[in-house]
Design an enzyme around this catalytic site. Structure first.
Site, PDB file in Angstrom:
ATOM      1  N   ASP A   6      52.994  89.379   0.466  1.00  0.00           N
ATOM      2  CA  ASP A   6      53.112  88.375  -0.589  1.00  0.00           C
ATOM      3  C   ASP A   6      52.899  86.957  -0.071  1.00  0.00           C
ATOM      4  O   ASP A   6      53.336  85.989  -0.690  1.00  0.00           O
ATOM      5  CB  ASP A   6      54.488  88.484  -1.272  1.00  0.00           C
ATOM      6  CG  ASP A   6      55.624  88.329  -0.283  1.00  0.00           C
ATOM      7  OD1 ASP A   6      55.352  88.264   0.938  1.00  0.00           O
ATOM      8  OD2 ASP A   6      56.785  88.269  -0.716  1.00  0.00           O
ATOM      9  N   HIS A  62      28.616  83.507  16.529  1.00  0.00           N
ATOM     10  CA  HIS A  62      29.791  83.205  15.705  1.00  0.00           C
ATOM     11  C   HIS A  62      31.061  83.796  16.320  1.00  0.00           C
ATOM     12  O   HIS A  62      31.896  84.378  15.623  1.00  0.00           O
ATOM     13  CB  HIS A  62      29.577  83.674  14.260  1.00  0.00           C
ATOM     14  CG  HIS A  62      28.636  82.788  13.501  1.00  0.00           C
ATOM     15  ND1 HIS A  62      28.060  83.134  12.312  1.00  0.00           N
ATOM     16  CD2 HIS A  62      28.160  81.553  13.779  1.00  0.00           C
ATOM     17  CE1 HIS A  62      27.265  82.153  11.898  1.00  0.00           C
ATOM     18  NE2 HIS A  62      27.310  81.178  12.784  1.00  0.00           N
ATOM     19  N   ASP A  93      32.292  74.867  19.085  1.00  0.00           N
ATOM     20  CA  ASP A  93      31.660  74.536  17.805  1.00  0.00           C
ATOM     21  C   ASP A  93      32.805  74.408  16.811  1.00  0.00           C
ATOM     22  O   ASP A  93      33.394  75.409  16.402  1.00  0.00           O
ATOM     23  CB  ASP A  93      30.686  75.660  17.418  1.00  0.00           C
ATOM     24  CG  ASP A  93      29.926  75.363  16.133  1.00  0.00           C
ATOM     25  OD1 ASP A  93      30.338  74.456  15.380  1.00  0.00           O
ATOM     26  OD2 ASP A  93      28.936  76.070  15.869  1.00  0.00           O
ATOM     27  N   HIS A 130      21.126  72.916   9.214  1.00  0.00           N
ATOM     28  CA  HIS A 130      21.361  73.255   7.805  1.00  0.00           C
ATOM     29  C   HIS A 130      21.899  72.034   7.079  1.00  0.00           C
ATOM     30  O   HIS A 130      22.399  71.093   7.714  1.00  0.00           O
ATOM     31  CB  HIS A 130      22.363  74.417   7.712  1.00  0.00           C
ATOM     32  CG  HIS A 130      23.599  74.215   8.556  1.00  0.00           C
ATOM     33  ND1 HIS A 130      24.695  73.517   8.141  1.00  0.00           N
ATOM     34  CD2 HIS A 130      23.877  74.590   9.842  1.00  0.00           C
ATOM     35  CE1 HIS A 130      25.607  73.488   9.098  1.00  0.00           C
ATOM     36  NE2 HIS A 130      25.128  74.131  10.159  1.00  0.00           N
ATOM     37  N   HIS A 183      27.947  75.138   5.545  1.00  0.00           N
ATOM     38  CA  HIS A 183      26.573  75.556   5.258  1.00  0.00           C
ATOM     39  C   HIS A 183      26.388  75.235   3.784  1.00  0.00           C
ATOM     40  O   HIS A 183      26.725  76.031   2.909  1.00  0.00           O
ATOM     41  CB  HIS A 183      26.371  77.046   5.551  1.00  0.00           C
ATOM     42  CG  HIS A 183      26.518  77.355   7.007  1.00  0.00           C
ATOM     43  ND1 HIS A 183      26.794  78.597   7.495  1.00  0.00           N
ATOM     44  CD2 HIS A 183      26.411  76.553   8.102  1.00  0.00           C
ATOM     45  CE1 HIS A 183      26.858  78.554   8.830  1.00  0.00           C
ATOM     46  NE2 HIS A 183      26.640  77.315   9.205  1.00  0.00           N
ATOM     47  N   TYR A 187      20.519  80.661  24.818  1.00  0.00           N
ATOM     48  CA  TYR A 187      21.557  81.646  25.116  1.00  0.00           C
ATOM     49  C   TYR A 187      20.971  82.692  26.062  1.00  0.00           C
ATOM     50  O   TYR A 187      20.053  83.421  25.694  1.00  0.00           O
ATOM     51  CB  TYR A 187      22.046  82.311  23.818  1.00  0.00           C
ATOM     52  CG  TYR A 187      22.384  81.273  22.761  1.00  0.00           C
ATOM     53  CD1 TYR A 187      23.652  80.692  22.696  1.00  0.00           C
ATOM     54  CD2 TYR A 187      21.406  80.815  21.867  1.00  0.00           C
ATOM     55  CE1 TYR A 187      23.939  79.700  21.756  1.00  0.00           C
ATOM     56  CE2 TYR A 187      21.687  79.828  20.933  1.00  0.00           C
ATOM     57  CZ  TYR A 187      22.953  79.276  20.890  1.00  0.00           C
ATOM     58  OH  TYR A 187      23.230  78.299  19.972  1.00  0.00           O
ATOM     59  N   GLU A 220      25.150  70.099  18.916  1.00  0.00           N
ATOM     60  CA  GLU A 220      25.015  69.942  17.463  1.00  0.00           C
ATOM     61  C   GLU A 220      25.615  68.624  16.983  1.00  0.00           C
ATOM     62  O   GLU A 220      26.731  68.271  17.350  1.00  0.00           O
ATOM     63  CB  GLU A 220      25.751  71.107  16.759  1.00  0.00           C
ATOM     64  CG  GLU A 220      25.815  70.975  15.250  1.00  0.00           C
ATOM     65  CD  GLU A 220      26.431  72.187  14.576  1.00  0.00           C
ATOM     66  OE1 GLU A 220      27.299  72.842  15.178  1.00  0.00           O
ATOM     67  OE2 GLU A 220      26.045  72.470  13.420  1.00  0.00           O
TER      68      GLU A 220
HETATM   69  N1  GLY Z   1      29.516  76.069  12.786  1.00  0.00           N
HETATM   70  C1  GLY Z   1      28.510  76.859  12.219  1.00  0.00           C
HETATM   71  C2  GLY Z   1      27.195  76.246  12.409  1.00  0.00           C
HETATM   72  O1  GLY Z   1      27.032  75.443  13.291  1.00  0.00           O
HETATM   73  O2  GLY Z   1      26.301  76.468  11.673  1.00  0.00           O
HETATM   74 MN    MN Z   2      28.528  74.299  14.189  1.00  0.00          MN
HETATM   75 MN    MN Z   3      26.037  73.965  12.058  1.00  0.00          MN
END
Ligand code: GLY
Ligand code: MN
Ligand code: MN
Length: 433
Positions: free
Chosen positions: A34, A238, A255, A349, A356, A383, A402
């Site tokens: 719950d 991921h 990340d 993206h 995303h 990688y 990134e």
């Molecule tokens: N953190 C997911 C990506 O970088 O797309």
């Molecule tokens: Mn990312």
């Molecule tokens: Mn990303």
């Protein structure tokens, strides 16, 4: 509040006359028995209301050119509020959310039936698994059984998603401010991780250093499950287990992004657990960084992410050949997409209320060009896992870098620039802790 009114108005302007649009909120999700997961609002509903409670629904009704906004939300309930927390209720919703009418969510089915009898067209998030699908089904079944008691053609829905998602693709200056803040906070989290990192720590401990800094800087939410991947784990794109111990001599890839007032940050940095890059790590790192800086320099209106990525793929492939990691013919390596063994994801993206984010990015045949006001990530990676067919010295290295970029009229603004990424800066930061 004017921001939300304006968004509703823009959508309503496009609605057919005598129509109704339904925007469902999210429900709470059970975590175990719950107890629930921490609530996250549906991004489209939030975009139009700024309302962050579960069990709600917004209707926009357009009749004879006039638009009415109607909210269904939870009733005030003293006992429920003592046990579970504050509810806005109907009366306060009118002023606070600038809504024309508000009803308890328990009355949704009855009220929807009434509203249906007055409209001819229905806008609904078709095939999205919306939380209201069951309720709507029941209302429509009842309407169908009473032949022609409603005007609406119950077999024909209009989908509001393409238009709302197109609107979400272009960030207003208000949204840009929130995304700057999400980027800044995310960056500070990564800085802290670099300062705190030590061999022997566990990946989840480093994760909480990042997330602790997010909280210290004013937001408690992450935009997605943080990835803290040391050594070969970085080759799992991921990876979210985050349960291994950091080894001296390995790299660690983080990340992680903060969510600030609904808007996502999304940053990846890769750095040495012991604060010093090995020659192989440094060589691969410089290659990824070159690619990332090169890609960032291309981000401006009128070029597509796919076109930029094609240039990045060439640069990355040339780098792999120059380091003699792969041998043979460069052109066939690119043409036959052999580089995908080492760089298997896209360049980036759209990002916004969802990490995303929504929005039409076109197709491979007709990719969509970037425009001012869009926000994208640029995140090339390399990688080389333990089972790669390369010299031993390169194995167990995964690197991604990134950043988040706002496309401007003449180029771009990096929203996540406050975390270092050159080898010299990273090593200096880690030495001085
Ligand atoms: N953190 C997911 C990506 O970088 O797309
Ligand atoms: Mn990312
Ligand atoms: Mn990303």
């Amino acid at each position: 509040m004017t921001e939300f009114i304006k968004r509703r108005q823009i959508f309503a302007n496009s609605m057919l006359d005598n129509s109704m649009a339904i925007f469902p909120a999210n429900k709470e999700l059970m975590r175990s028995n719950d107890t629930e997961f921490r609530f996250r609002q549906n991004s489209d509903f939030y975009y139009l209301t700024g309302f962050n409670e579960p069990d709600a629904c917004l209707l926009l009704i357009k009749k004879d050119g006039l638009v009415k906004s109607v909210l269904f939300n939870r009733k005030k309930d003293k006992t429920a509020e003592i046990w579970h927390g504050y509810r806005l209720g109907q009366e306060a919703a009118l002023a606070e959310l600038a809504i024309d009418q508000a009803f308890p969510i328990d009355d949704l089915e009855i009220k929807l039936s009434e509203f249906f009898t007055n409209v001819e067209h229905l806008y609904y998030p078709v095939l999205s698994g919306a939380s209201l699908d069951h309720c709507l089904q029941s209302v429509l079944n009842k309407l169908r059984s009473k032949t022609r008691s409603g005007l609406i053609d119950t077999n024909q829905f209009l989908n509001w998603q393409p238009q709302i998602h197109e609107m979400r693709l272009f960030k207003s200056s208000y949204e840009q401010e929130l995304m700057r803040k999400a980027g800044e906070i995310s960056a500070l989290g990564h800085v802290r991780a670099m300062q705190q990192c030590q061999p022997g720590m566990w990946e989840y401990q480093l994760q909480l250093e990042v997330e602790y800094e997010f909280a210290r800087q004013g937001t408690r939410d992450v935009a997605y499950n943080s990835i803290v991947a040391s050594g070969n784990n970085a080759c799992i794109l991921h990876y979210t287990e985050n349960d291994k111990q950091l080894q001296d001599g390995d790299l660690v890839l983080i990340d992680a992004g903060a969510e600030y007032q609904g808007y996502a940050g999304d940053i990846t940095r890769t750095f040495p657990v012991n604060g010093r890059f090995s020659p192989q790590q440094a060589a691969l790192y410089e290659l990824v960084l070159d690619c990332q800086l090169f890609a960032i320099a291309q981000v401006k209106p009128n070029i597509s992410m796919l076109a930029i990525n094609a240039l990045v793929v060439r640069k990355m492939s040339e780098g792999l050949f120059n380091l003699s990691i792969v041998k043979g013919d460069l052109e066939s390596f690119i043409k036959e997409e052999k580089y995908k063994v080492f760089y298997m994801h896209g360049l980036g993206h759209f990002i916004g209320l969802d990490v995303h984010d929504v929005g039409n990015s076109g197709s491979v045949a007709e990719p969509r060009a970037l425009e001012a006001g869009m926000v994208v990530t640029i995140e090339p990676g390399l990688y080389i896992s333990h089972d790669a067919d390369v010299d031993e010295c390169w194995k167990g290295i995964g690197i991604r870098i990134e950043d988040d970029l706002l496309v401007t009229e003449n180029g771009n603004e990096i929203l996540t620039a406050a975390v270092p990424k050159s080898i010299q800066e990273i090593e200096a930061l880690m030495q001085h802790g």
